[in-house]
Design a protein around this motif. Structure first.
Motif, PDB file in Angstrom:
ATOM      1  N   CYS A   1      -7.072  -2.722  12.007  1.00 34.72           N
ATOM      2  CA  CYS A   1      -8.400  -2.140  11.794  1.00 34.72           C
ATOM      3  C   CYS A   1      -9.154  -2.800  10.644  1.00 34.72           C
ATOM      4  N   HIS A   2      -8.434  -3.167   9.593  1.00 37.45           N
ATOM      5  CA  HIS A   2      -9.120  -3.704   8.401  1.00 37.45           C
ATOM      6  C   HIS A   2      -9.186  -5.223   8.372  1.00 37.45           C
TER       7      HIS A   2
ATOM      8  N   ARG B   1     -24.307   6.490  11.132  1.00 38.66           N
ATOM      9  CA  ARG B   1     -24.257   5.422  10.123  1.00 38.66           C
ATOM     10  C   ARG B   1     -24.565   4.063  10.752  1.00 38.66           C
TER      11      ARG B   1
ATOM     12  N   CYS C   1      -2.440  -1.427   9.409  1.00 38.43           N
ATOM     13  CA  CYS C   1      -3.630  -1.633   8.575  1.00 38.43           C
ATOM     14  C   CYS C   1      -4.487  -2.810   9.058  1.00 38.43           C
TER      15      CYS C   1
ATOM     16  N   VAL D   1     -14.714   0.232   8.438  1.00 36.69           N
ATOM     17  CA  VAL D   1     -14.155   0.098   9.796  1.00 36.69           C
ATOM     18  C   VAL D   1     -15.114   0.834  10.730  1.00 36.69           C
TER      19      VAL D   1
ATOM     20  N   ARG E   1      -9.606   9.526   8.911  1.00 39.33           N
ATOM     21  CA  ARG E   1      -8.530   8.587   8.669  1.00 39.33           C
ATOM     22  C   ARG E   1      -7.470   9.273   7.828  1.00 39.33           C
ATOM     23  N   HIS E   2      -6.238   8.837   7.821  1.00 37.52           N
ATOM     24  CA  HIS E   2      -5.671   7.833   8.698  1.00 37.52           C
ATOM     25  C   HIS E   2      -4.796   8.479   9.770  1.00 37.52           C
TER      26      HIS E   2
ATOM     27  N   HIS F   1       0.810  -1.225   0.000  1.00 38.21           N
ATOM     28  CA  HIS F   1       0.000   0.000   0.000  1.00 38.21           C
ATOM     29  C   HIS F   1       0.837   1.266   0.000  1.00 38.21           C
TER      30      HIS F   1
HETATM   31  C1  HEC Z   1      -7.046   2.877  13.300  1.00 38.05           C
HETATM   32  C2  HEC Z   1      -7.704   2.127  12.282  1.00 38.05           C
HETATM   33  C3  HEC Z   1      -7.147   2.111  10.879  1.00 38.05           C
HETATM   34  C4  HEC Z   1      -5.875   1.813  10.502  1.00 38.05           C
HETATM   35  C5  HEC Z   1      -4.692   1.505  11.381  1.00 38.05           C
HETATM   36  C6  HEC Z   1      -5.876   1.822   9.063  1.00 38.05           C
HETATM   37  N1  HEC Z   1      -7.124   2.134   8.591  1.00 38.05           N
HETATM   38 FE1  HEC Z   1      -7.684   2.258   6.646  1.00 38.05          FE
HETATM   39  N2  HEC Z   1      -9.481   3.010   7.209  1.00 38.05           N
HETATM   40  C7  HEC Z   1      -9.907   3.130   8.505  1.00 38.05           C
HETATM   41  C8  HEC Z   1     -11.198   3.754   8.505  1.00 38.05           C
HETATM   42  C9  HEC Z   1     -12.020   4.103   9.731  1.00 38.05           C
HETATM   43  C10 HEC Z   1     -11.531   3.996   7.159  1.00 38.05           C
HETATM   44  C11 HEC Z   1     -12.822   4.595   6.638  1.00 38.05           C
HETATM   45  C12 HEC Z   1     -13.779   3.474   6.448  1.00 38.05           C
HETATM   46  C13 HEC Z   1     -15.106   3.702   7.091  1.00 38.05           C
HETATM   47  O1  HEC Z   1     -15.579   4.829   7.138  1.00 38.05           O
HETATM   48  O2  HEC Z   1     -15.700   2.696   7.515  1.00 38.05           O
HETATM   49  C14 HEC Z   1     -10.427   3.490   6.360  1.00 38.05           C
HETATM   50  C15 HEC Z   1     -10.388   3.510   4.974  1.00 38.05           C
HETATM   51  C16 HEC Z   1      -9.404   2.887   4.210  1.00 38.05           C
HETATM   52  C17 HEC Z   1      -9.399   2.742   2.774  1.00 38.05           C
HETATM   53  C18 HEC Z   1     -10.456   3.276   1.830  1.00 38.05           C
HETATM   54  C19 HEC Z   1     -10.157   4.744   1.723  1.00 38.05           C
HETATM   55  C20 HEC Z   1     -10.538   5.463   0.479  1.00 38.05           C
HETATM   56  O3  HEC Z   1     -10.565   6.706   0.573  1.00 38.05           O
HETATM   57  O4  HEC Z   1     -10.774   4.841  -0.550  1.00 38.05           O
HETATM   58  C21 HEC Z   1      -8.250   2.096   2.423  1.00 38.05           C
HETATM   59  C22 HEC Z   1      -7.799   1.758   1.031  1.00 38.05           C
HETATM   60  C23 HEC Z   1      -7.526   1.841   3.636  1.00 38.05           C
HETATM   61  N3  HEC Z   1      -8.250   2.319   4.695  1.00 38.05           N
HETATM   62  C24 HEC Z   1      -6.325   1.208   3.700  1.00 38.05           C
HETATM   63  C25 HEC Z   1      -5.527   1.203   4.832  1.00 38.05           C
HETATM   64  C26 HEC Z   1      -4.125   0.827   4.817  1.00 38.05           C
HETATM   65  C27 HEC Z   1      -3.367   0.393   3.634  1.00 38.05           C
HETATM   66  C28 HEC Z   1      -3.678   0.966   6.095  1.00 38.05           C
HETATM   67  C29 HEC Z   1      -2.275   0.774   6.620  1.00 38.05           C
HETATM   68  C30 HEC Z   1      -1.285   1.653   6.052  1.00 38.05           C
HETATM   69  C31 HEC Z   1      -4.809   1.384   6.909  1.00 38.05           C
HETATM   70  N4  HEC Z   1      -5.896   1.529   6.103  1.00 38.05           N
HETATM   71  C32 HEC Z   1      -4.781   1.572   8.285  1.00 38.05           C
HETATM   72  C33 HEC Z   1      -9.256   2.728   9.642  1.00 38.05           C
HETATM   73  C34 HEC Z   1      -7.929   2.341   9.681  1.00 38.05           C
END
Ligand code: HEC
Ligand code: HEC
Ligand code: HEC
Ligand code: HEC
Ligand code: HEC
Ligand code: HEC
Ligand code: HEC
Ligand code: HEC
Length: 450
Positions: A76-77, A178, A73, A102, A194-195, A50
């Motif tokens: 949470c994911h 939501r 990542c 998430v 985020r993030h 990523h």
């Molecule tokens: C602390 C929790 C957390 C961590 C750690 C995290 N994420 Fe997320 N990520 C989220 C949340 C919350 C959203 C928004 C999704 C939602 O609203 O349900 C999101 C959204 C995303 C999206 C969609 C965003 C978009 O604008 O299209 C991607 C791709 C993503 N994360 C990848 C990653 C990657 C790769 C990492 C590690 C580098 C990472 N996330 C780390 C919580 C986290």
């Protein structure tokens, strides 16, 4: 030490360079990210790929408090293969099941208190409230497109999974209430985007102003014109927005409170809360102002006096008792004045015209009188009350009571016309309606959207 490895704050970096020039320590000029503490192989794979795929997203995470504590990542994911919302397409890149959504439930693994408080707030429960009381929804007076791009963006959507994939009409969405596939409510990113998941961001008035603005709830505009807002804009660069959780101290870290400082942050004896319904003693948004425990769709569980005294404890960090109590006395008088002089007379006319069948109760908004009545409480009536609660005299008078007078006079004229002519002016083809008049989470509710 952590902050050296994961990118030092700008200020301390400059300081380090100056101080250490004589000591000739070679600090790196470029920030480097080294992941040298235990991170599983799977988690490392996400980061490596990523970092190339979404450099912007990666850097944002790398600058977060999470990165500093090795929350990656996958924390949470990461999802269970059986989860309904796992991202199907992702298996092409990686065999680990991940979910794009998430939710507060995911965050609650590490932040249980925030999630619990949030879950009981009006923020989290707003969709249920809206569907209980709102004529736009109950009578299908707006259509799906208008709801998705309007109401749901602030209030939240009901995320639906169709054929293993998220229904694009319900996503992306970060509204406060939501409804998530795992049953939890809300989206913590409404205030901590985020993030970065930053505290500083959520403490600033802009975090709230995205939703709390406009003709019907201009809290951001009200705040900006108040003394507190003016002081915050004059001194904001000197505020210590980054103080540790629960340590953001009135006077020391900020001169005047932001929205969060009054409604959420810990202050003096008052604990930090993720339930914005705390500290409130009136339902200032309601047609007739009532106490929070009397608000039938979502009655507050505590007494208004308890909540008022919490808010007053916040004020007490900077003001004397007399100053605070007089402020609340003036607010109570404004509430009384609005209820008695403006709302009750308007409501009486509305009820009379319904009884005389000069207006139809359903649908709402097909008569001019109904629109004008709605604006009386929903626009100027709220502005007068909110302005008085948060120290904005321009909203209390010019956008408030002045407009209320004009509006009530207009309603009186419309009433007389209706009674004289006996002929209501009714819109025959009300624009942009739909048949979805039950909540999408009830069986058939969503499907009947057109
Ligand atoms: C602390 C929790 C957390 C961590 C750690 C995290 N994420 Fe997320 N990520 C989220 C949340 C919350 C959203 C928004 C999704 C939602 O609203 O349900 C999101 C959204 C995303 C999206 C969609 C965003 C978009 O604008 O299209 C991607 C791709 C993503 N994360 C990848 C990653 C990657 C790769 C990492 C590690 C580098 C990472 N996330 C780390 C919580 C986290
Ligand atoms: C080999 C590369 C690669 C690896 C490894 C990888 N991803 Fe992805 N990921 C991608 C690509 C490519 C996308 C799709 C991006 C797009 O559609 O713009 C994606 C999408 C995502 C999304 C968004 C999904 C959605 O439904 O919107 C998330 C969240 C995510 N990845 C998290 C992770 C996590 C967590 C890991 C580690 C378990 C991981 N990824 C491992 C390449 C990878
Ligand atoms: C696996 C555990 C874990 C998960 C899951 C997690 N966090 Fe965190 N979070 C942490 C840790 C650890 C810290 C750092 C605490 C510290 O600095 O003292 C932190 C800090 C924070 C902070 C404070 C940041 C600051 O500027 O000081 C916020 C806000 C936050 N998390 C929000 C979230 C949200 C929202 C989610 C869900 C999308 C989430 N976290 C998921 C462990 C987690
Ligand atoms: C810009 C964001 C935004 C949009 C768009 C929006 N709202 Fe709201 N709504 C809010 C905020 C913020 C409040 C809280 C008002 C207050 O307490 O002063 C609110 C309050 C409400 C309330 C009152 C709830 C109560 O507790 O009494 C209802 C009902 C409501 N909105 C319905 C809707 C509907 C229906 C739509 C679309 C037709 C909509 N809103 C569009 C932000 C929005
Ligand atoms: C309405 C805006 C808003 C939403 C939504 C929100 N937060 Fe916060 N959050 C804040 C504010 C403001 C603070 C700063 C409190 C302070 O000054 O210490 C904060 C602080 C935090 C902290 C630091 C510890 C603490 O309690 O002070 C964590 C962790 C956190 N939030 C997690 C979450 C999680 C998890 C969610 C979703 C369940 C969430 N937040 C939703 C506004 C919000
Ligand atoms: C000086 C402290 C203070 C600041 C700063 C402040 N508020 Fe308020 N707010 C109050 C008080 C006091 C009330 C009335 C509380 C009551 O009912 O007793 C109130 C009422 C509200 C209400 C109405 C609640 C209801 O439905 O009746 C909302 C919404 C709100 N504030 C949001 C905000 C937002 C958003 C900001 C920033 C743009 C903000 N406030 C800034 C003190 C503050
Ligand atoms: C994504 C949109 C959104 C954001 C961001 C947001 N709010 Fe709200 N807020 C709402 C909506 C919608 C409601 C109305 C809920 C209802 O009454 O049904 C609301 C209601 C409130 C209330 C009234 C609660 C009550 O019980 O009457 C307060 C106070 C409040 N918000 C404060 C804040 C503060 C402070 C922030 C920023 C730290 C903030 N909000 C950020 C959408 C938002
Ligand atoms: C962090 C400190 C701080 C907190 C907390 C705070 N205030 Fe203030 N407030 C100030 C300062 C500073 C001024 C400017 C005083 C002046 O005009 O010299 C001010 C001004 C005011 C004014 C005068 C407004 C005007 O237009 O003249 C009122 C009324 C007021 N505050 C009420 C409150 C109430 C009520 C609360 C709690 C809900 C509160 N304040 C919380 C610092 C604070």
């Amino acid at each position: 030490m952590r902050s050296i490895v994961f990118g030092m704050p700008i200020v301390s970096l400059c300081f380090a360079l100056v101080v250490n020039a004589q000591e000739a320590v070679n600090y790196p000029k470029r920030r480097q990210y080294q992941l040298d503490r235990a991170i599983s192989k799977d988690a490392k794979e996400c980061l490596d790929c990523h970092r190339k795929e979404h450099p912007g997203l990666f850097e944002d995470w790398a600058a977060s408090q999470h990165a500093k504590t090795n929350i990656t990542c996958i924390d949470c994911h990461g999802a269970d293969k059986a989860d309904r919302d796992i991202s199907q397409g992702h298996f092409e890149h990686d065999k680990t099941a991940i979910a794009g959504v998430v939710t507060p439930k995911d965050c609650s693994r590490c932040h249980p208190d925030e999630a619990k408080e949030y879950a009981r707030s009006k923020h989290a429960n707003t969709l249920g409230i809206v569907w209980k009381i709102d004529p736009w929804m109950q009578q299908g007076m707006n259509n799906e497109t208008e709801r998705i791009s309007g109401c749901y963006t602030c209030h939240g959507s009901v995320i639906e999974i169709k054929n293993g994939d998220i229904d694009p009409k319900t996503w992306p969405n970060v509204g406060v209430g939501r409804m998530n596939p795992d049953g939890s409510k809300g989206s913590c990113t409404s205030c901590h985007t985020r993030h970065r998941f930053s505290l500083a961001e959520a403490r600033k008035p802009e975090a709230c102003g995205q939703c709390h603005l406009g003709p019907d709830h201009p809290q951001e505009e009200i705040y900006n014109e108040s003394k507190h807002g003016a002081l915050t804009s004059a001194y904001r660069h000197g505020y210590n927005w980054d103080a540790a959780p629960g340590c953001w101290t009135p006077g020391v870290d900020y001169r005047a409170p932001s929205c969060a400082a009054c409604h959420m942050s810990g202050s003096g004896k008052v604990q930090t809360t993720h339930d914005v319904t705390e500290r409130i003693s009136w339902e200032l948004q309601a047609p007739l102002t009532i106490r929070p425990e009397e608000f039938k769709p979502f009655p507050a569980k505590t007494n208004w006096k308890t909540e008022r005294s919490k808010m007053q404890d916040v004020c007490r960090q900077c003001h004397s008792k007399r100053w605070i109590e007089s402020h609340f006395l003036q607010l109570d008088n404004v509430v009384q004045n609005y209820n008695e002089e403006y709302f009750k007379p308007a409501k009486k006319m509305l009820d009379e015209l319904y009884a005389k069948k000069l207006l139809t109760k359903t649908p709402m908004f097909d008569d001019e009188f109904e629109f004008e009545y709605y604006e009386l409480w929903h626009y100027e009536g709220r502005r007068a009350r909110m302005g008085a609660a948060m120290m904005a005299p321009d909203y209390t008078w010019w956008h408030g009571f002045y407009e209320l007078k004009k509006q009530l006079v207009k309603l009186q004229e419309l009433r007389e016309q209706l009674i004289e002519t006996g002929r209501p002016i009714r819109a025959k083809n009300f624009p942009g309606r739909c048949t979805a008049t039950t909540p999408p989470w009830r069986k058939g509710g969503g499907a009947s959207h057109k």
